[in-house]
Design an enzyme around this catalytic site. Structure first.
Site, PDB file in Angstrom:
ATOM      1  N   HIS A  44      45.576-123.085   9.854  1.00  0.00           N
ATOM      2  CA  HIS A  44      46.696-122.387  10.472  1.00  0.00           C
ATOM      3  C   HIS A  44      47.250-121.374   9.477  1.00  0.00           C
ATOM      4  O   HIS A  44      47.335-121.649   8.278  1.00  0.00           O
ATOM      5  CB  HIS A  44      47.758-123.436  10.828  1.00  0.00           C
ATOM      6  CG  HIS A  44      49.008-122.901  11.428  1.00  0.00           C
ATOM      7  ND1 HIS A  44      49.050-122.194  12.606  1.00  0.00           N
ATOM      8  CD2 HIS A  44      50.310-122.998  11.020  1.00  0.00           C
ATOM      9  CE1 HIS A  44      50.294-121.879  12.907  1.00  0.00           C
ATOM     10  NE2 HIS A  44      51.084-122.353  11.952  1.00  0.00           N
ATOM     11  N   GLU A  48      46.862-127.936  13.583  1.00  0.00           N
ATOM     12  CA  GLU A  48      47.918-127.229  12.864  1.00  0.00           C
ATOM     13  C   GLU A  48      49.184-128.055  12.723  1.00  0.00           C
ATOM     14  O   GLU A  48      49.983-127.809  11.818  1.00  0.00           O
ATOM     15  CB  GLU A  48      48.231-125.889  13.530  1.00  0.00           C
ATOM     16  CG  GLU A  48      48.932-125.969  14.866  1.00  0.00           C
ATOM     17  CD  GLU A  48      49.201-124.590  15.451  1.00  0.00           C
ATOM     18  OE1 GLU A  48      50.347-124.353  15.872  1.00  0.00           O
ATOM     19  OE2 GLU A  48      48.286-123.763  15.478  1.00  0.00           O
ATOM     20  N   ARG A  75      42.306-127.691  11.644  1.00  0.00           N
ATOM     21  CA  ARG A  75      43.253-126.596  11.424  1.00  0.00           C
ATOM     22  C   ARG A  75      44.452-126.995  10.567  1.00  0.00           C
ATOM     23  O   ARG A  75      45.422-126.241  10.457  1.00  0.00           O
ATOM     24  CB  ARG A  75      43.763-126.089  12.773  1.00  0.00           C
ATOM     25  CG  ARG A  75      42.684-125.555  13.674  1.00  0.00           C
ATOM     26  CD  ARG A  75      42.837-124.099  14.021  1.00  0.00           C
ATOM     27  NE  ARG A  75      44.174-123.735  14.377  1.00  0.00           N
ATOM     28  CZ  ARG A  75      44.851-122.745  13.789  1.00  0.00           C
ATOM     29  NH1 ARG A  75      44.304-122.046  12.800  1.00  0.00           N
ATOM     30  NH2 ARG A  75      46.076-122.445  14.177  1.00  0.00           N
ATOM     31  N   GLU A 110      43.260-118.205   9.665  1.00  0.00           N
ATOM     32  CA  GLU A 110      44.180-117.417  10.478  1.00  0.00           C
ATOM     33  C   GLU A 110      45.013-116.514   9.569  1.00  0.00           C
ATOM     34  O   GLU A 110      45.460-116.930   8.502  1.00  0.00           O
ATOM     35  CB  GLU A 110      45.106-118.341  11.272  1.00  0.00           C
ATOM     36  CG  GLU A 110      46.086-117.609  12.175  1.00  0.00           C
ATOM     37  CD  GLU A 110      46.941-118.561  12.996  1.00  0.00           C
ATOM     38  OE1 GLU A 110      47.525-118.109  14.003  1.00  0.00           O
ATOM     39  OE2 GLU A 110      47.034-119.759  12.635  1.00  0.00           O
ATOM     40  N   ASP A 144      55.083-118.399  10.210  1.00  0.00           N
ATOM     41  CA  ASP A 144      56.048-119.423   9.821  1.00  0.00           C
ATOM     42  C   ASP A 144      55.614-120.128   8.540  1.00  0.00           C
ATOM     43  O   ASP A 144      56.293-121.042   8.079  1.00  0.00           O
ATOM     44  CB  ASP A 144      56.271-120.436  10.946  1.00  0.00           C
ATOM     45  CG  ASP A 144      55.002-121.170  11.357  1.00  0.00           C
ATOM     46  OD1 ASP A 144      53.911-120.740  10.976  1.00  0.00           O
ATOM     47  OD2 ASP A 144      55.116-122.180  12.073  1.00  0.00           O
ATOM     48  N   GLU A 194      41.333-123.550  20.669  1.00  0.00           N
ATOM     49  CA  GLU A 194      42.272-124.209  19.757  1.00  0.00           C
ATOM     50  C   GLU A 194      43.275-125.071  20.505  1.00  0.00           C
ATOM     51  O   GLU A 194      43.818-124.651  21.537  1.00  0.00           O
ATOM     52  CB  GLU A 194      43.004-123.129  18.954  1.00  0.00           C
ATOM     53  CG  GLU A 194      44.068-123.657  18.016  1.00  0.00           C
ATOM     54  CD  GLU A 194      44.845-122.527  17.371  1.00  0.00           C
ATOM     55  OE1 GLU A 194      45.962-122.821  16.874  1.00  0.00           O
ATOM     56  OE2 GLU A 194      44.371-121.377  17.359  1.00  0.00           O
ATOM     57  N   HIS A 213      47.205-124.129  22.977  1.00  0.00           N
ATOM     58  CA  HIS A 213      48.513-124.613  22.525  1.00  0.00           C
ATOM     59  C   HIS A 213      48.923-125.916  23.196  1.00  0.00           C
ATOM     60  O   HIS A 213      50.069-126.076  23.647  1.00  0.00           O
ATOM     61  CB  HIS A 213      49.592-123.531  22.710  1.00  0.00           C
ATOM     62  CG  HIS A 213      50.560-123.480  21.568  1.00  0.00           C
ATOM     63  ND1 HIS A 213      51.882-123.813  21.685  1.00  0.00           N
ATOM     64  CD2 HIS A 213      50.380-123.143  20.268  1.00  0.00           C
ATOM     65  CE1 HIS A 213      52.490-123.683  20.524  1.00  0.00           C
ATOM     66  NE2 HIS A 213      51.603-123.273  19.632  1.00  0.00           N
ATOM     67  N   TYR A 237      52.850-117.935  25.938  1.00  0.00           N
ATOM     68  CA  TYR A 237      52.660-118.198  24.509  1.00  0.00           C
ATOM     69  C   TYR A 237      51.653-117.213  23.913  1.00  0.00           C
ATOM     70  O   TYR A 237      50.611-116.919  24.500  1.00  0.00           O
ATOM     71  CB  TYR A 237      52.142-119.624  24.276  1.00  0.00           C
ATOM     72  CG  TYR A 237      51.649-119.800  22.869  1.00  0.00           C
ATOM     73  CD1 TYR A 237      52.551-119.970  21.822  1.00  0.00           C
ATOM     74  CD2 TYR A 237      50.290-119.703  22.563  1.00  0.00           C
ATOM     75  CE1 TYR A 237      52.114-120.061  20.518  1.00  0.00           C
ATOM     76  CE2 TYR A 237      49.850-119.794  21.265  1.00  0.00           C
ATOM     77  CZ  TYR A 237      50.760-119.977  20.239  1.00  0.00           C
ATOM     78  OH  TYR A 237      50.314-120.052  18.947  1.00  0.00           O
ATOM     79  N   ARG A 263      41.606-113.381  17.671  1.00  0.00           N
ATOM     80  CA  ARG A 263      42.151-114.281  18.691  1.00  0.00           C
ATOM     81  C   ARG A 263      42.712-113.444  19.827  1.00  0.00           C
ATOM     82  O   ARG A 263      43.472-112.492  19.582  1.00  0.00           O
ATOM     83  CB  ARG A 263      43.259-115.163  18.105  1.00  0.00           C
ATOM     84  CG  ARG A 263      43.678-116.314  19.013  1.00  0.00           C
ATOM     85  CD  ARG A 263      44.865-117.068  18.476  1.00  0.00           C
ATOM     86  NE  ARG A 263      46.128-116.457  18.901  1.00  0.00           N
ATOM     87  CZ  ARG A 263      47.317-117.063  18.817  1.00  0.00           C
ATOM     88  NH1 ARG A 263      47.409-118.279  18.316  1.00  0.00           N
ATOM     89  NH2 ARG A 263      48.413-116.447  19.199  1.00  0.00           N
ATOM     90  N   TRP A 291      54.898-127.360  24.804  1.00  0.00           N
ATOM     91  CA  TRP A 291      55.011-125.941  24.533  1.00  0.00           C
ATOM     92  C   TRP A 291      53.809-125.476  23.693  1.00  0.00           C
ATOM     93  O   TRP A 291      53.252-124.455  23.940  1.00  0.00           O
ATOM     94  CB  TRP A 291      56.299-125.613  23.767  1.00  0.00           C
ATOM     95  CG  TRP A 291      56.366-124.165  23.397  1.00  0.00           C
ATOM     96  CD1 TRP A 291      56.626-123.117  24.233  1.00  0.00           C
ATOM     97  CD2 TRP A 291      56.115-123.580  22.119  1.00  0.00           C
ATOM     98  NE1 TRP A 291      56.555-121.921  23.543  1.00  0.00           N
ATOM     99  CE2 TRP A 291      56.236-122.190  22.234  1.00  0.00           C
ATOM    100  CE3 TRP A 291      55.770-124.114  20.871  1.00  0.00           C
ATOM    101  CZ2 TRP A 291      56.042-121.305  21.159  1.00  0.00           C
ATOM    102  CZ3 TRP A 291      55.594-123.258  19.794  1.00  0.00           C
ATOM    103  CH2 TRP A 291      55.728-121.859  19.944  1.00  0.00           C
ATOM    104  N   HIS A 310      45.450-111.494  15.498  1.00  0.00           N
ATOM    105  CA  HIS A 310      45.952-111.864  16.818  1.00  0.00           C
ATOM    106  C   HIS A 310      46.063-110.629  17.699  1.00  0.00           C
ATOM    107  O   HIS A 310      46.895-109.754  17.456  1.00  0.00           O
ATOM    108  CB  HIS A 310      47.328-112.500  16.703  1.00  0.00           C
ATOM    109  CG  HIS A 310      47.315-113.870  16.115  1.00  0.00           C
ATOM    110  ND1 HIS A 310      48.306-114.786  16.359  1.00  0.00           N
ATOM    111  CD2 HIS A 310      46.435-114.497  15.304  1.00  0.00           C
ATOM    112  CE1 HIS A 310      48.041-115.916  15.716  1.00  0.00           C
ATOM    113  NE2 HIS A 310      46.908-115.754  15.059  1.00  0.00           N
ATOM    114  N   ASP A 314      43.801-119.689  21.819  1.00  0.00           N
ATOM    115  CA  ASP A 314      44.702-120.813  21.568  1.00  0.00           C
ATOM    116  C   ASP A 314      45.285-121.307  22.887  1.00  0.00           C
ATOM    117  O   ASP A 314      45.987-120.564  23.582  1.00  0.00           O
ATOM    118  CB  ASP A 314      45.825-120.359  20.635  1.00  0.00           C
ATOM    119  CG  ASP A 314      46.744-121.497  20.202  1.00  0.00           C
ATOM    120  OD1 ASP A 314      46.489-122.647  20.613  1.00  0.00           O
ATOM    121  OD2 ASP A 314      47.704-121.219  19.459  1.00  0.00           O
ATOM    122  N   ASN A 317      58.894-124.943  10.551  1.00  0.00           N
ATOM    123  CA  ASN A 317      59.510-124.065  11.542  1.00  0.00           C
ATOM    124  C   ASN A 317      60.432-124.829  12.492  1.00  0.00           C
ATOM    125  O   ASN A 317      60.022-125.771  13.166  1.00  0.00           O
ATOM    126  CB  ASN A 317      58.408-123.363  12.343  1.00  0.00           C
ATOM    127  CG  ASN A 317      58.902-122.104  13.032  1.00  0.00           C
ATOM    128  OD1 ASN A 317      60.090-121.815  13.036  1.00  0.00           O
ATOM    129  ND2 ASN A 317      57.983-121.343  13.612  1.00  0.00           N
TER     130      ASN A 317
END
Length: 405
Positions: free
Chosen positions: A315, A265, A286, A342, A319, A239, A215, A162, A150, A405, A125, A213, A40
């Site tokens: 994961h 991930e 993951r 996921e 993407d 996560e 992130h 996010y 999630r 991010w 999600h 998550d 991605n």
């Protein structure tokens, strides 16, 4: 035994709503196999790596020799590991397993030792701008039969968060021709998440697994504090609590919470997770098929994790193309230490480009019993969707400092 020789391989880039890179390998008897090569935000880097450096080395090789080809591409490059290299290797690996399954007349999971379970538990999600919106979405997933969900919600005072999208089912963070800049506040986030979990347990009860998550956005001590705050609500996992470049950081989180930890991930080799596994600093790994060197390498990671009672939780965002989802499901069904998968639904346009045999029912998925991976690419349809450059966002704190991010 007839040796299937590789006579052709090509990279297909398409964008049915988002960019996907697919490798298609062809043998001299006409048998073909597909592998996902999507990274991605850096898709064309992998496409070039495959076209310029990998495909010329594949022509004439025995397609049955999956392990030898994996080692050739890994050790033979000298510049080992990294997301571009390992994604390219993964694409070749998936395509070769697809070919081997077709030649054997068996689904790939049968070649991996057969099914270890009847189906693969997946999580959906649920997200929303407010806690109430997220709970409404989670209840919808629960009605659909999901056993794991999630939950993510907007952070008051933050213009974007996010994991929160405008569409309840489809989320694509790579949203612009140049990176979008988001704003982040850890203190505001840490206040809202316990409220989200309290509301979720009150609405959904205790028979559904709740995941969250982070992130990579917290320091280890901040993650430990959040984990402790969430313990009364029994999270299935937290996560990516903190950036994992420093694997030892997870030891500090462990000292402050019993909340299960999941990470990986963005990992691309067993070396990224070795210390985390051997020191039992995580509960779920993951890493995914496409970014961790394919089925061949991901099985090594799972085998190491199994020694320490650590389970898989691959994961599975959008993407990753349906090719990768199919490969992940064959892997999930076969490994003894599977945890959860996921599952983000692809758009109808993507599903049309990648016809597949896998299915969802009652919170579980199954790869199907078609020979090989059970997925293909409609090249004529794919050709109608031109590549569109798209970057993942970047993140800044409220004072302008760059942040994960």
């Amino acid at each position: 035994m007839i040796v299937p020789k590789i006579v052709n391989a090509r990279v297909i880039v398409t964008c049915p709503g988002r960019n996907f890179v697919t490798l298609k390998i062809e043998c001299d008897d006409g048998t073909t196999g597909v592998g996902d090569a999507t990274l991605n935000g850096r898709e064309l880097s992998v496409a070039s790596y495959l076209t310029d450096h990998v495909i010329p080395c594949l022509i004439g090789r025995d397609a049955h020799r999956i392990e030898d080809i994996w080692q050739y591409l890994y050790k033979g490059a000298y510049w080992r590991r990294g997301p571009v290299t390992m994604t390219a290797i993964a694409a070749v690996d998936m395509a070769l397993w697809d070919i081997k399954g077709k030649l054997a007349g068996l689904p790939v999971y049968q070649l991996l030792g057969g099914a270890s379970r009847e189906g693969v538990m997946v999580y959906g999600h649920a997200n929303g701008t407010t806690i109430e919106d997220t709970i409404e979405a989670a209840l919808d997933y629960q009605r659909q039969g999901y056993k794991a969900i999630r939950i993510q919600c907007g952070v008051p005072g933050m213009p974007s968060t996010y994991g929160v999208s405008k569409d309840r089912y489809f989320y694509e963070p790579a949203d612009a021709d140049l990176p979008t800049e988001n704003v982040w506040s850890t203190s505001k986030y840490l206040r809202i998440v316990p409220e989200l979990f309290e509301a979720a347990r009150a609405a959904l009860g205790w028979d559904v697994h709740l995941l969250h998550d982070i992130h990579h956005r917290l320091t280890p001590i901040e993650a430990g504090r959040l984990g402790r705050d969430l313990e009364p609500y029994r999270p299935f996992w937290l996560e990516d609590a903190t950036p994992a470049e420093n694997q030892e950081a997870f030891r500090l989180i462990r000292q402050h919470t019993t909340a299960p930890l999941a990470v990986g991930e963005i990992f691309n080799s067993i070396w990224d997770v070795k210390d985390l596994i051997q020191n039992q600093l995580i509960d779920y790994v993951r890493a995914t098929v496409v970014h961790a060197g394919g089925i061949t390498h991901l099985r090594r990671i799972a085998a190491l994790a199994d020694l320490y009672q650590i389970r898989t939780g691959c994961h599975g965002a959008t993407d990753l193309s349906p090719v990768c989802m199919a490969a992940a499901l064959h892997f999930d069904l076969s490994v003894p230490n599977f945890g959860v998968q996921e599952y983000m639904r692809h758009t109808p346009e993507t599903d049309a480009v990648f016809p597949h045999a896998y299915s969802f029912a009652d919170g579980m998925m199954h790869p199907g019993d078609a020979p090989g991976l059970g997925v293909d690419i409609d090249e004529e349809l794919a050709a109608g969707y031109d590549y569109k450059r798209a970057f993942l966002p970047v993140n800044r704190l409220e004072d302008g400092t760059m942040h994960s991010w």
